[in-house]
Design a protein around this motif. Structure first.
Motif, PDB file in Angstrom:
ATOM      1  N   LYS A 167       1.225  -0.975  -0.097  1.00 20.09           N
ATOM      2  CA  LYS A 167       0.276  -0.109   0.078  1.00 20.09           C
ATOM      3  C   LYS A 167       0.860   0.889  -0.274  1.00 20.09           C
ATOM      4  O   LYS A 167       2.363   1.244   0.725  1.00 20.09           O
ATOM      5  CB  LYS A 167      -0.375   0.201   1.544  1.00 20.09           C
ATOM      6  CG  LYS A 167      -1.389   0.757   1.546  1.00 20.09           C
ATOM      7  CD  LYS A 167      -2.502   0.950   2.730  1.00 20.09           C
ATOM      8  CE  LYS A 167      -3.375   2.594   3.015  1.00 20.09           C
ATOM      9  NZ  LYS A 167      -4.445   3.029   1.829  1.00 20.09           N
ATOM     10  N   GLY A 168       0.140   2.275  -0.669  1.00 16.75           N
ATOM     11  CA  GLY A 168       1.265   3.349  -0.255  1.00 16.75           C
ATOM     12  C   GLY A 168       1.763   4.300   0.240  1.00 16.75           C
ATOM     13  O   GLY A 168       0.132   4.140   1.710  1.00 16.75           O
ATOM     14  N   GLY A 169       2.577   4.914   0.925  1.00 18.97           N
ATOM     15  CA  GLY A 169       3.011   4.939   2.514  1.00 18.97           C
ATOM     16  C   GLY A 169       4.008   3.938   2.921  1.00 18.97           C
ATOM     17  O   GLY A 169       4.686   4.002   4.519  1.00 18.97           O
ATOM     18  N   THR A 170       3.669   2.680   2.817  1.00 23.17           N
ATOM     19  CA  THR A 170       4.277   1.505   3.272  1.00 23.17           C
ATOM     20  C   THR A 170       5.958   1.363   3.479  1.00 23.17           C
ATOM     21  O   THR A 170       6.250   0.695   4.304  1.00 23.17           O
ATOM     22  CB  THR A 170       3.766   0.200   3.015  1.00 23.17           C
ATOM     23  OG1 THR A 170       3.972  -0.306   1.943  1.00 23.17           O
ATOM     24  CG2 THR A 170       1.854   0.597   3.619  1.00 23.17           C
ATOM     25  N   GLY A 171       6.059   2.437   2.798  1.00 22.25           N
ATOM     26  CA  GLY A 171       8.104   2.142   1.893  1.00 22.25           C
ATOM     27  C   GLY A 171       8.305   1.209   1.392  1.00 22.25           C
ATOM     28  O   GLY A 171       9.450   0.539   1.564  1.00 22.25           O
ATOM     29  N   LYS A 172       7.257   0.662   0.609  1.00 23.09           N
ATOM     30  CA  LYS A 172       7.812  -0.551  -0.743  1.00 23.09           C
ATOM     31  C   LYS A 172       9.328  -0.260  -0.945  1.00 23.09           C
ATOM     32  O   LYS A 172       9.609  -1.024  -1.502  1.00 23.09           O
ATOM     33  CB  LYS A 172       6.544  -0.616  -1.845  1.00 23.09           C
ATOM     34  CG  LYS A 172       6.438   0.048  -2.816  1.00 23.09           C
ATOM     35  CD  LYS A 172       5.072  -0.674  -3.626  1.00 23.09           C
ATOM     36  CE  LYS A 172       4.997   0.311  -4.280  1.00 23.09           C
ATOM     37  NZ  LYS A 172       5.589   0.670  -5.669  1.00 23.09           N
ATOM     38  N   SER A 173       9.226   1.408  -1.777  1.00 20.91           N
ATOM     39  CA  SER A 173      10.277   1.533  -2.459  1.00 20.91           C
ATOM     40  C   SER A 173      12.165   1.209  -1.409  1.00 20.91           C
ATOM     41  O   SER A 173      12.783   0.515  -1.970  1.00 20.91           O
ATOM     42  CB  SER A 173      10.426   2.697  -3.255  1.00 20.91           C
ATOM     43  OG  SER A 173       9.118   2.813  -4.075  1.00 20.91           O
ATOM     44  N   THR A 174      11.853   1.530  -0.752  1.00 25.96           N
ATOM     45  CA  THR A 174      12.474   1.629   0.131  1.00 25.96           C
ATOM     46  C   THR A 174      12.805   0.205   0.775  1.00 25.96           C
ATOM     47  O   THR A 174      13.966  -0.334   0.557  1.00 25.96           O
ATOM     48  CB  THR A 174      12.934   2.188   1.537  1.00 25.96           C
ATOM     49  OG1 THR A 174      12.316   3.562   1.329  1.00 25.96           O
ATOM     50  CG2 THR A 174      14.171   1.995   2.282  1.00 25.96           C
ATOM     51  N   VAL A 175      12.064  -0.918   1.045  1.00 23.92           N
ATOM     52  CA  VAL A 175      12.213  -2.269   1.561  1.00 23.92           C
ATOM     53  C   VAL A 175      12.909  -2.646  -0.243  1.00 23.92           C
ATOM     54  O   VAL A 175      13.650  -3.677  -0.273  1.00 23.92           O
ATOM     55  CB  VAL A 175      10.591  -2.683   1.490  1.00 23.92           C
ATOM     56  CG1 VAL A 175      10.981  -4.396   1.696  1.00 23.92           C
ATOM     57  CG2 VAL A 175      10.159  -2.150   2.919  1.00 23.92           C
ATOM     58  N   ALA A 176      12.182  -2.492  -1.645  1.00 24.09           N
ATOM     59  CA  ALA A 176      13.006  -2.873  -2.621  1.00 24.09           C
ATOM     60  C   ALA A 176      13.999  -3.004  -2.416  1.00 24.09           C
ATOM     61  O   ALA A 176      14.924  -3.515  -2.807  1.00 24.09           O
ATOM     62  CB  ALA A 176      12.100  -2.538  -4.026  1.00 24.09           C
ATOM     63  N   GLY A 177      14.635  -1.528  -2.084  1.00 25.40           N
ATOM     64  CA  GLY A 177      16.263  -1.660  -2.856  1.00 25.40           C
ATOM     65  C   GLY A 177      17.310  -2.134  -1.503  1.00 25.40           C
ATOM     66  O   GLY A 177      17.847  -2.242  -1.799  1.00 25.40           O
ATOM     67  N   ALA A 178      16.389  -2.424  -0.514  1.00 24.24           N
ATOM     68  CA  ALA A 178      16.857  -2.966   1.096  1.00 24.24           C
ATOM     69  C   ALA A 178      17.308  -4.277   0.586  1.00 24.24           C
ATOM     70  O   ALA A 178      18.217  -5.282   0.600  1.00 24.24           O
ATOM     71  CB  ALA A 178      16.618  -3.110   2.331  1.00 24.24           C
ATOM     72  N   LEU A 179      16.135  -4.941  -0.335  1.00 27.74           N
ATOM     73  CA  LEU A 179      15.804  -6.512  -0.424  1.00 27.74           C
ATOM     74  C   LEU A 179      17.333  -6.680  -1.505  1.00 27.74           C
ATOM     75  O   LEU A 179      17.552  -7.464  -1.491  1.00 27.74           O
ATOM     76  CB  LEU A 179      14.646  -7.314  -0.927  1.00 27.74           C
ATOM     77  CG  LEU A 179      14.692  -8.077  -1.880  1.00 27.74           C
ATOM     78  CD1 LEU A 179      14.670  -9.085  -0.817  1.00 27.74           C
ATOM     79  CD2 LEU A 179      12.692  -8.492  -2.452  1.00 27.74           C
ATOM     80  N   ALA A 180      17.705  -5.134  -2.072  1.00 28.15           N
ATOM     81  CA  ALA A 180      18.262  -5.715  -3.611  1.00 28.15           C
ATOM     82  C   ALA A 180      19.847  -5.582  -3.056  1.00 28.15           C
ATOM     83  O   ALA A 180      20.117  -6.600  -3.254  1.00 28.15           O
ATOM     84  CB  ALA A 180      17.937  -5.208  -4.580  1.00 28.15           C
ATOM     85  N   LEU A 181      20.028  -5.238  -2.418  1.00 21.76           N
ATOM     86  CA  LEU A 181      21.009  -5.578  -2.210  1.00 21.76           C
ATOM     87  C   LEU A 181      21.121  -6.761  -0.708  1.00 21.76           C
ATOM     88  O   LEU A 181      22.084  -7.097  -0.986  1.00 21.76           O
ATOM     89  CB  LEU A 181      21.512  -3.866  -0.456  1.00 21.76           C
ATOM     90  CG  LEU A 181      21.225  -2.506  -1.125  1.00 21.76           C
ATOM     91  CD1 LEU A 181      21.257  -1.646   0.196  1.00 21.76           C
ATOM     92  CD2 LEU A 181      22.867  -2.170  -1.761  1.00 21.76           C
ATOM     93  N   ALA A 182      20.460  -7.288   0.195  1.00 17.89           N
ATOM     94  CA  ALA A 182      20.273  -8.524   0.313  1.00 17.89           C
ATOM     95  C   ALA A 182      20.992  -9.411  -0.569  1.00 17.89           C
ATOM     96  O   ALA A 182      21.237 -10.310   0.075  1.00 17.89           O
ATOM     97  CB  ALA A 182      18.899  -8.427   1.544  1.00 17.89           C
ATOM     98  N   LEU A 183      20.192  -9.549  -1.324  1.00 20.32           N
ATOM     99  CA  LEU A 183      20.127 -10.380  -2.551  1.00 20.32           C
ATOM    100  C   LEU A 183      21.255 -10.405  -3.071  1.00 20.32           C
ATOM    101  O   LEU A 183      21.639 -11.740  -3.434  1.00 20.32           O
ATOM    102  CB  LEU A 183      19.002 -10.329  -3.472  1.00 20.32           C
ATOM    103  CG  LEU A 183      17.853 -10.197  -2.919  1.00 20.32           C
ATOM    104  CD1 LEU A 183      16.651 -10.437  -4.493  1.00 20.32           C
ATOM    105  CD2 LEU A 183      17.219 -12.123  -2.335  1.00 20.32           C
ATOM    106  N   ALA A 184      22.008  -9.198  -3.355  1.00 22.96           N
ATOM    107  CA  ALA A 184      23.203  -8.989  -4.162  1.00 22.96           C
ATOM    108  C   ALA A 184      24.565  -9.878  -3.047  1.00 22.96           C
ATOM    109  O   ALA A 184      25.139 -10.114  -3.217  1.00 22.96           O
ATOM    110  CB  ALA A 184      23.457  -7.760  -4.223  1.00 22.96           C
ATOM    111  N   THR A 185      23.784  -9.808  -1.753  1.00 21.84           N
ATOM    112  CA  THR A 185      25.415  -9.863  -0.806  1.00 21.84           C
ATOM    113  C   THR A 185      25.805 -11.265  -0.031  1.00 21.84           C
ATOM    114  O   THR A 185      24.796 -12.498  -0.571  1.00 21.84           O
ATOM    115  CB  THR A 185      24.491  -9.704   0.566  1.00 21.84           C
ATOM    116  OG1 THR A 185      24.479  -8.830   0.990  1.00 21.84           O
ATOM    117  CG2 THR A 185      25.518  -9.793   2.272  1.00 21.84           C
ATOM    118  N   GLY A 186      27.146 -11.454  -0.666  1.00 22.56           N
ATOM    119  CA  GLY A 186      28.030 -12.745  -0.872  1.00 22.56           C
ATOM    120  C   GLY A 186      28.629 -13.245  -2.474  1.00 22.56           C
ATOM    121  O   GLY A 186      28.366 -13.712  -2.716  1.00 22.56           O
TER     122      GLY A 186
END
Length: 334
Positions: free
Chosen positions: A23-42
């Protein structure tokens, strides 16, 4: 009450396309960016795709506005990297015409005439067809040795109210086009989005409206035969009261005298007004904790894995993104 699965499951870890909605305002773009960084770790190579035309990725990673090309925006521990793509619909249509119809020159002429804007306005679904088609190309692209260009692709997708229509628009196009390159391309997109290679993650806050919309979206995804991935609980704040004290405090049963005596024992002498203010904040906090408990109980009903991201009081910058990514890795994201 159903107990939610906590952490990243093996099934989700096998997905190569991670669609992030909320939902708008939940921070999905921020979470998407953090998820990309997490998946790239290692040491993995991850592509983060933006489809809503806001240049949100550039703001998140503090870079210049992104062109229609895959640009490196971050490195991760272990030698990984995140690249980002801001999909421009007009450029995607020209690429599509050149790829399937050898109409590169004609496409440029159409752009000068304004025909591309006319076409995407006349047929709004065409925009989503182009976006999902480009996403599919990025996910399935391989090099000369047959290795995938990216280990994972993360999409900052439209909000929950529109995500099913966005993901399934190509299925309708495939039904209309019976033969030819459009048919083949559409079938490939549909196969990817409805396969185990794709997981749709839902970002929510522990608040009534986002939780209700999340639960509705899970039902819509199931109905469309699209695979929900994980519930991503964003901006989670720890409770500051002992569990046994939450209910009485939420009911307003906070002993101001005990609060004052406890502060005095700690060497703090506060005015009556300050103590009353602390009591009021305690009641508000307890009410919020109770509401969050109810939200967790509701989310448990959808029986999906859940991971949590803390509320970062200092705001979001590139350092905060890495901090959130680390939280995701600690919960098994890989």
């Amino acid at each position: 009450m159903t107990t939610p699965v906590v952490g990243w499951t093996e099934e989700i870890a096998r997905a190569r396309l991670h669609v992030v909605t909320g939902k708008g305002g939940t921070g999905k773009s921020t979470v998407a960016g953090a998820l990309a960084l997490a998946l790239a770790t290692g040491g993995r190579r991850v592509l983060l795709i933006e489809v809503e035309g806001r240049q949100g990725i550039a703001q998140l990673f503090d870079t210049q506005p992104l062109p229609y090309s895959e640009e490196k925006v971050a490195s991760t521990p272990g030698g990984g990297e995140v690249r980002a793509l801001h999909i421009d619909v007009e450029a995607a249509l020209l690429e599509y015409l050149a790829m399937f119809y050898n109409l590169g020159f004609a496409g440029r002429t159409l752009r000068k005439m304004g025909a591309i804007e006319f076409a995407t306005t006349l047929a709004p679904g065409l925009r989503d067809v182009l976006l999902t088609g480009k996403i599919k190309e990025c996910v399935t692209r391989t090099d000369g040795a047959g290795r995938h260009a990216y280990d994972a692709v993360v999409v900052d997708a439209p909000p929950t109210g529109r995500v099913v229509k966005f993901l399934d628009v190509t299925k309708a196009m495939a039904d209309l086009a019976k033969v030819g390159p459009i048919k083949g391309q559409s079938d490939g997109v549909v196969r990817l989005l409805h396969s185990g290679d794709t997981a749709v993650h839902l970002v929510t806050l522990l608040e009534e409206m986002p939780v209700r919309e999340t639960m509705d979206a899970v039902g819509e995804l199931d109905g469309a035969d699209l695979r929900p991935g994980a519930i991503l609980l964003n901006r989670v704040r720890p409770p500051r009261l002992p569990a046994r004290s939450v209910t009485p405090a939420a009911d307003g049963r906070v002993d101001a005298t005990r609060v004052r005596d406890g502060l005095a024992a700690a060497g703090l002498a506060l005015s009556a007004d300050d103590v009353d203010g602390l009591v009021e904040e305690t009641v508000e906090h307890a009410v919020r904790v109770q509401a969050e408990r109810r939200a967790r109980e509701q989310l448990a009903e959808v029986d999906l894995p859940a991971v949590e991201l803390p509320d970062l009081v200092d705001g979001i910058d590139i350092g905060a993104l890495y901090e959130l990514a680390e939280c995701l890795v600690d919960q098994g994201v890989r």
